[in-house]
Write an enzyme that holds these catalytic residues in place. Structure first.
Site: not given
Length: 285
Positions: A158, A260
């Site tokens: 992330h 991500e």
């Protein structure tokens, strides 16, 4: 430790155990043992990752920024805590090693415990390896199935990228792809570069080539991900949502962009005794 090409040091970051890597050339990385989370990557004298000034550091709450590891569940796509338990658990670190002639690498490990098996009955070892070389950062997630049944999971790196001003940022490389716009629940086709200024939450199929992030018309970062990742998530909260996030400052949205590497639309399945691995590669431009 090979202090000719790099230095590695165990430190505390806001009371949490962490490790610093610094290359002789000057690039550096900071990694928290909580979540095996890269919190800082300085390349060419500039910080390339965003870490919220209001990020939690109580050892139990997810740290807002850097590169959180979402595992074994992405977001709320399943019964587990949002983005899985790995990002709030303490990982064990191996000794840092040289990587090539002028780089360094370190591996952190997380294995199943009684607590994890109570909510997710799987036997596993997750490994997060950080490769730091001049001008580049590669982060590799590996998941080994230690059990006797198939191991399904979703996962993402992330990555919070620091940008000077997100309203002057353009993300190239996704043109023509049909994506899911999670803000309005539609599936449009990307036209040209992705630009920002309002809440953006999109899931794209992984592009064949690396993405390029430009800031104010100048190259800033190249972002590549292995084919084992099936999707790319692009997220920025925009001003309205950001104002509601207690671990972000009101203007934090202007200085960050999440791009991500993810496998989330369909679970990855690892057979007993087998290992899945995939990496994201960031290059300073």
């Amino acid at each position: 430790m090979n202090d000719v090409t790099f230095q590695a040091q165990a430190i505390e970051w806001n009371g949490l155990p962490a490790i610093t890597l610094k290359l002789a050339q000057g690039d550096s990385a900071l990694i928290s043992l909580q979540g095996a989370q890269v919190l800082s990557w300085v390349s060419q004298g500039q910080e390339r990752l965003f870490l919220s000034p209001k990020a939690a550091h109580d050892g139990q709450t997810a740290i807002r920024g850097g590169i959180p590891v979402c595992f074994p569940q992405f977001n709320q796509r399943g019964p587990l805590v949002k983005h899985g338990f790995a990002r709030v658990m303490e990982w064990a670190a191996d000794d840092a090693q040289a990587s090539g002639a002028d780089g360094a690498q370190i591996t952190l490990r997380l294995t199943d415990t009684e607590a994890t098996r109570a909510v997710w009955p799987q036997q596993f070892e997750a490994r997060l390896t950080v490769f730091l070389t001049p001008g580049a950062l590669r982060v590799e997630l590996a998941v080994h199935n230690r059990g006797t049944q198939n191991l399904p999971f979703t996962a993402a790196l992330h990555s919070y990228l620091r940008v000077p001003d997100v309203e002057q940022v353009a993300l190239y490389g996704l043109d023509g792809l049909v994506y899911w716009d999670a803000v309005v629940d539609t599936h449009p086709q990307q036209q040209g570069a992705v630009r920002f200024g309002v809440e953006t939450d999109r899931v794209y199929p992984r592009a064949d080539a690396a993405l390029q992030l430009q800031a104010a018309g100048q190259p800033w970062l190249q972002i590549a991900q292995d084919a084992a990742w099936k999707e790319s998530v692009v997220w920025n909260p925009g001003p309205a949502l950001c104002a509601t996030l207690k671990d972000m400052e009101a203007d934090s949205w202007k200085h960050m962009l999440c791009v991500e590497a993810a496998s989330i639309d369909a679970p990855v399945t690892v057979a007993p005794g087998q290992t899945w691995q995939a990496s994201q590669h960031l290059t300073a431009l």
